[in-house]
Design a protein around this motif. Structure first.
Motif, short mmCIF file in Angstrom:
data_model
loop_
_atom_site.label_atom_id
_atom_site.label_comp_id
_atom_site.label_asym_id
_atom_site.label_seq_id
_atom_site.Cartn_x
_atom_site.Cartn_y
_atom_site.Cartn_z
N CYS A 96 -39.26 -24.28 -18.56
CA CYS A 96 -39.08 -24.11 -17.11
C CYS A 96 -39.18 -22.64 -16.74
N PRO A 97 -40.40 -22.11 -16.68
CA PRO A 97 -40.52 -20.70 -16.29
C PRO A 97 -40.14 -20.53 -14.82
N PRO A 98 -39.67 -19.36 -14.45
CA PRO A 98 -39.39 -19.11 -13.04
C PRO A 98 -40.63 -19.33 -12.18
N GLU A 99 -40.43 -19.81 -10.98
CA GLU A 99 -41.58 -20.07 -10.09
C GLU A 99 -42.35 -18.80 -9.78
N ASP A 100 -41.68 -17.68 -9.72
CA ASP A 100 -42.31 -16.41 -9.34
C ASP A 100 -42.68 -15.57 -10.57
N ALA A 101 -43.15 -16.22 -11.62
CA ALA A 101 -43.42 -15.54 -12.89
C ALA A 101 -44.90 -15.21 -13.09
#
Length: 100
Positions: free
Chosen positions: A20-25
């Motif tokens: 689950c990478p951050p959405e703003d990555a």
């Protein structure tokens, strides 16, 4: 679209569903794309953590995981593994194998 963004998108596509990478990555995945191009399948957990640390330094310089990889607890170290595997898998798909 640049070649690095293409590679970043490829790496994302190789992440397992439980990651689950951050959405703003987006910037983080650009760093991972550079790792893929430089290290290919030889990328390590330490490499991935260092890229993440560089990215996090600009976002939250007080983050508790901003320490060298070997000082992280084992669960935190394991959190880097899906990204290592995705980069390696993407490198194989792209044909960017690197010698050790």
């Amino acid at each position: 679209m640049t070649y690095l963004r293409d590679d970043a998108r490829l790496i994302r596509s190789h992440l397992p569903t439980y990651a689950c990478p951050p959405e703003d990555a987006d910037a983080l995945f650009l760093l991972y794309a550079v790792l893929m191009r430089v290290k290919g399948v030889q990328v390590t957990e330490t490499d991935v953590h260092d890229a993440w640390a560089a990215w996090m330094e600009t976002r939250n310089p007080r983050h508790p995981a901003l320490v060298p990889f070997e000082l992280l607890d084992e669960p935190t170290q394991r959190a880097d593994m899906p990204y290592v595997q995705a980069i390696r898998s993407a490198a194989r798909a792209r044909g960017t194998h690197r010698a050790p």
